[in-house]
Scaffold this motif. Sequence first.
Motif, mmCIF file in Angstrom:
data_model
loop_
_atom_site.group_PDB
_atom_site.id
_atom_site.type_symbol
_atom_site.label_atom_id
_atom_site.label_comp_id
_atom_site.label_asym_id
_atom_site.label_seq_id
_atom_site.Cartn_x
_atom_site.Cartn_y
_atom_site.Cartn_z
ATOM 1 N N ALA A 81 3.035 43.815 -6.589
ATOM 2 C CA ALA A 81 3.590 44.707 -5.573
ATOM 3 C C ALA A 81 2.991 46.109 -5.674
ATOM 4 C CB ALA A 81 5.113 44.770 -5.707
ATOM 5 N N LEU A 82 2.824 46.601 -6.896
ATOM 6 C CA LEU A 82 2.253 47.937 -7.070
ATOM 7 C C LEU A 82 0.793 47.986 -6.637
ATOM 8 C CD1 LEU A 82 3.848 48.807 -10.524
ATOM 9 C CD2 LEU A 82 4.361 49.919 -8.337
ATOM 10 N N GLU A 83 0.050 46.931 -6.905
ATOM 11 C CA GLU A 83 -1.345 46.877 -6.456
ATOM 12 C C GLU A 83 -1.416 46.882 -4.925
ATOM 13 O OE1 GLU A 83 -3.476 44.547 -10.207
ATOM 14 O OE2 GLU A 83 -2.711 43.394 -8.499
ATOM 15 N N LYS A 84 -0.468 46.204 -4.279
ATOM 16 C CA LYS A 84 -0.400 46.219 -2.824
ATOM 17 C C LYS A 84 -0.111 47.642 -2.329
ATOM 18 C CE LYS A 84 0.146 44.478 1.373
ATOM 19 N NZ LYS A 84 -0.974 43.907 2.166
ATOM 20 N N ALA A 85 0.837 48.314 -2.984
ATOM 21 C CA ALA A 85 1.169 49.690 -2.608
ATOM 22 C C ALA A 85 -0.043 50.599 -2.766
ATOM 23 C CB ALA A 85 2.332 50.202 -3.464
ATOM 24 N N LEU A 86 -0.784 50.437 -3.848
ATOM 25 C CA LEU A 86 -1.939 51.294 -4.099
ATOM 26 C C LEU A 86 -3.050 51.043 -3.093
ATOM 27 C CD1 LEU A 86 -2.954 53.466 -6.061
ATOM 28 C CD2 LEU A 86 -4.013 51.637 -7.403
ATOM 29 N N ALA A 87 -3.200 49.788 -2.680
ATOM 30 C CA ALA A 87 -4.210 49.480 -1.664
ATOM 31 C C ALA A 87 -3.878 50.176 -0.344
ATOM 32 C CB ALA A 87 -4.293 47.967 -1.457
ATOM 33 N N LEU A 88 -2.590 50.327 -0.061
ATOM 34 C CA LEU A 88 -2.155 50.979 1.174
ATOM 35 C C LEU A 88 -2.208 52.507 1.068
ATOM 36 C CD1 LEU A 88 0.897 48.680 1.965
ATOM 37 C CD2 LEU A 88 -1.205 48.844 3.327
ATOM 38 N N GLN A 89 -2.046 53.031 -0.146
ATOM 39 C CA GLN A 89 -2.030 54.485 -0.356
ATOM 40 C C GLN A 89 -2.767 54.813 -1.660
ATOM 41 O OE1 GLN A 89 -0.819 56.359 1.975
ATOM 42 N NE2 GLN A 89 -1.014 58.384 1.042
ATOM 43 N N PRO A 90 -4.096 54.787 -1.642
ATOM 44 C CA PRO A 90 -4.884 54.895 -2.876
ATOM 45 C C PRO A 90 -4.731 56.212 -3.632
ATOM 46 C CG PRO A 90 -6.216 54.040 -1.059
ATOM 47 C CD PRO A 90 -4.944 54.549 -0.469
ATOM 48 N N GLU A 91 -4.287 57.273 -2.984
ATOM 49 C CA GLU A 91 -4.188 58.576 -3.639
ATOM 50 C C GLU A 91 -2.770 58.919 -4.078
ATOM 51 O OE1 GLU A 91 -6.958 60.374 -4.420
ATOM 52 O OE2 GLU A 91 -7.906 58.542 -3.665
ATOM 53 N N GLU A 92 -1.850 57.978 -4.011
ATOM 54 C CA GLU A 92 -0.467 58.244 -4.397
ATOM 55 C C GLU A 92 -0.351 58.179 -5.927
ATOM 56 O OE1 GLU A 92 3.108 59.249 -4.909
ATOM 57 O OE2 GLU A 92 2.361 59.264 -2.838
ATOM 58 N N VAL A 93 -0.147 59.331 -6.550
ATOM 59 C CA VAL A 93 -0.170 59.389 -8.014
ATOM 60 C C VAL A 93 1.002 58.625 -8.640
ATOM 61 C CG1 VAL A 93 -1.463 61.535 -8.142
ATOM 62 C CG2 VAL A 93 1.024 61.611 -8.020
ATOM 63 N N GLY A 94 2.142 58.621 -7.977
ATOM 64 C CA GLY A 94 3.285 57.896 -8.527
ATOM 65 C C GLY A 94 2.990 56.426 -8.713
ATOM 66 N N ILE A 95 2.271 55.841 -7.771
ATOM 67 C CA ILE A 95 1.889 54.430 -7.892
ATOM 68 C C ILE A 95 0.929 54.259 -9.060
ATOM 69 C CG2 ILE A 95 0.886 52.435 -6.734
ATOM 70 C CD1 ILE A 95 1.509 53.809 -4.060
ATOM 71 N N LYS A 96 -0.052 55.145 -9.155
ATOM 72 C CA LYS A 96 -1.033 55.039 -10.240
ATOM 73 C C LYS A 96 -0.352 55.125 -11.606
ATOM 74 C CE LYS A 96 -5.077 56.830 -7.760
ATOM 75 N NZ LYS A 96 -5.921 55.633 -7.985
ATOM 76 N N PHE A 97 0.581 56.063 -11.754
ATOM 77 C CA PHE A 97 1.257 56.223 -13.038
ATOM 78 C C PHE A 97 2.117 54.993 -13.371
ATOM 79 C CE2 PHE A 97 1.256 61.111 -12.391
ATOM 80 C CZ PHE A 97 -0.045 61.181 -12.851
ATOM 81 N N THR A 98 2.846 54.494 -12.383
ATOM 82 C CA THR A 98 3.701 53.334 -12.624
ATOM 83 C C THR A 98 2.868 52.094 -12.901
ATOM 84 O OG1 THR A 98 5.308 54.292 -11.084
ATOM 85 C CG2 THR A 98 5.642 52.008 -11.715
ATOM 86 N N LEU A 99 1.781 51.938 -12.170
ATOM 87 C CA LEU A 99 0.901 50.787 -12.378
ATOM 88 C C LEU A 99 0.233 50.871 -13.750
ATOM 89 C CD1 LEU A 99 -0.281 48.213 -11.207
ATOM 90 C CD2 LEU A 99 -2.033 49.591 -10.050
ATOM 91 N N GLY A 100 -0.165 52.075 -14.160
ATOM 92 C CA GLY A 100 -0.755 52.236 -15.486
ATOM 93 C C GLY A 100 0.213 51.837 -16.573
ATOM 94 N N ASN A 101 1.469 52.235 -16.432
ATOM 95 C CA ASN A 101 2.497 51.844 -17.400
ATOM 96 C C ASN A 101 2.668 50.338 -17.417
ATOM 97 O OD1 ASN A 101 5.548 51.174 -17.931
ATOM 98 N ND2 ASN A 101 5.180 53.127 -18.944
ATOM 99 N N ALA A 102 2.667 49.707 -16.233
ATOM 100 C CA ALA A 102 2.833 48.256 -16.147
ATOM 101 C C ALA A 102 1.652 47.524 -16.782
ATOM 102 C CB ALA A 102 3.000 47.842 -14.688
ATOM 103 N N TYR A 103 0.434 47.998 -16.517
ATOM 104 C CA TYR A 103 -0.745 47.396 -17.146
ATOM 105 C C TYR A 103 -0.638 47.480 -18.674
ATOM 106 C CZ TYR A 103 -3.513 46.990 -12.804
ATOM 107 O OH TYR A 103 -3.999 46.641 -11.567
ATOM 108 N N PHE A 104 -0.165 48.617 -19.161
ATOM 109 C CA PHE A 104 -0.017 48.774 -20.606
ATOM 110 C C PHE A 104 0.926 47.718 -21.160
ATOM 111 C CE2 PHE A 104 1.965 50.323 -24.454
ATOM 112 C CZ PHE A 104 0.895 50.826 -25.183
#
Length: 308
Positions: free
Chosen positions: A109-132
């Motif tokens: 779901a987060l990857e889908k969100a990032l594809a729709l809004q690539p510059e949204e930092v909140g998504i990047k931070f949450t996705l980074g935490n999830a990848y970790f």
Amino acid sequence: MLNKLRDQTVFKRNWLLSLLVSVGVWQFSVPVMGQMLLPYTPQLNAEELKEQGLQVAEEAAQLIRFQQHELALSRAKLATQLAPNEYQPWFILGTLYIIKQELDPGVTALEKALALQPEEVGIKFTLGNAYFQQGKYQQAATELEEGLKIKSDVPSAQFDLGNAYFKLGRMGEAIAVYQKAVDQQEDFWPAINNIGLIKYEQGNIKEAIQHWEKALEIDPEQAEPKLALGVALYVQGQKQQGLEFGETALELDSNYAELQHLKDNLWGEKLLKDTQTFLTTPQMRSVLTQLEGESSTTTENEEQTRDQ
């Protein structure tokens, strides 16, 4: 740690008044016998569906703030169906899955969100935490680095990036980014604690002790730096003081007697080895036996209470 949804997230608010209210006057003729009266179904265009989806997404976000996660999840799923091309519903849905520790659907779901809004930092931070949490440390580092290029003053993201560097063996970079987190938030004891973990693995026990002492100055009731400090003092020959710290730490949280729990919290091989030795001393074994007995008694009392 998970980044929280940003309070400043803004959704459009031009909502439909109701799906159940007609835009005009309903007029029906009296049906003849045997004729079926079909229910009225409002015809919504794509823009109206999107607005409804964003409204439902906002409701889900509010429910997250009140920790009503199951209710929020059902609304977030509906929001992604109503507004599949908007990033907010996917961001909220992904965050909820991560909160529930359902990492795979959360990342999707987060990857889908990032594809729709690539510059949204909140998504990047949450996705980074999830990848970790998935053990994808390089992917975690990449997302967190990109997010911090856009917004650099987020201590929790700096901390997550430090943890990713830690796992990748990039210890110097980890210390530097932990220190940035502390510079931005002086009472951010987890970052101070983790610098101590690295210093210990590097053989700088004195510096490790200083960092754990500083972490405890900020929050004296934290079991992790208290146990680490106890082990370090014991190794340095201050055995009685070290044992006292260790006993207090395990009374605060006995989970820190489990080596796997320590590994999950980034304790390195040297500190784990010294901790294992520390926990097998007669004094610490006595403490653990006592805590196990108290835990067993508490469990029995809870079962008896439920049976009554």
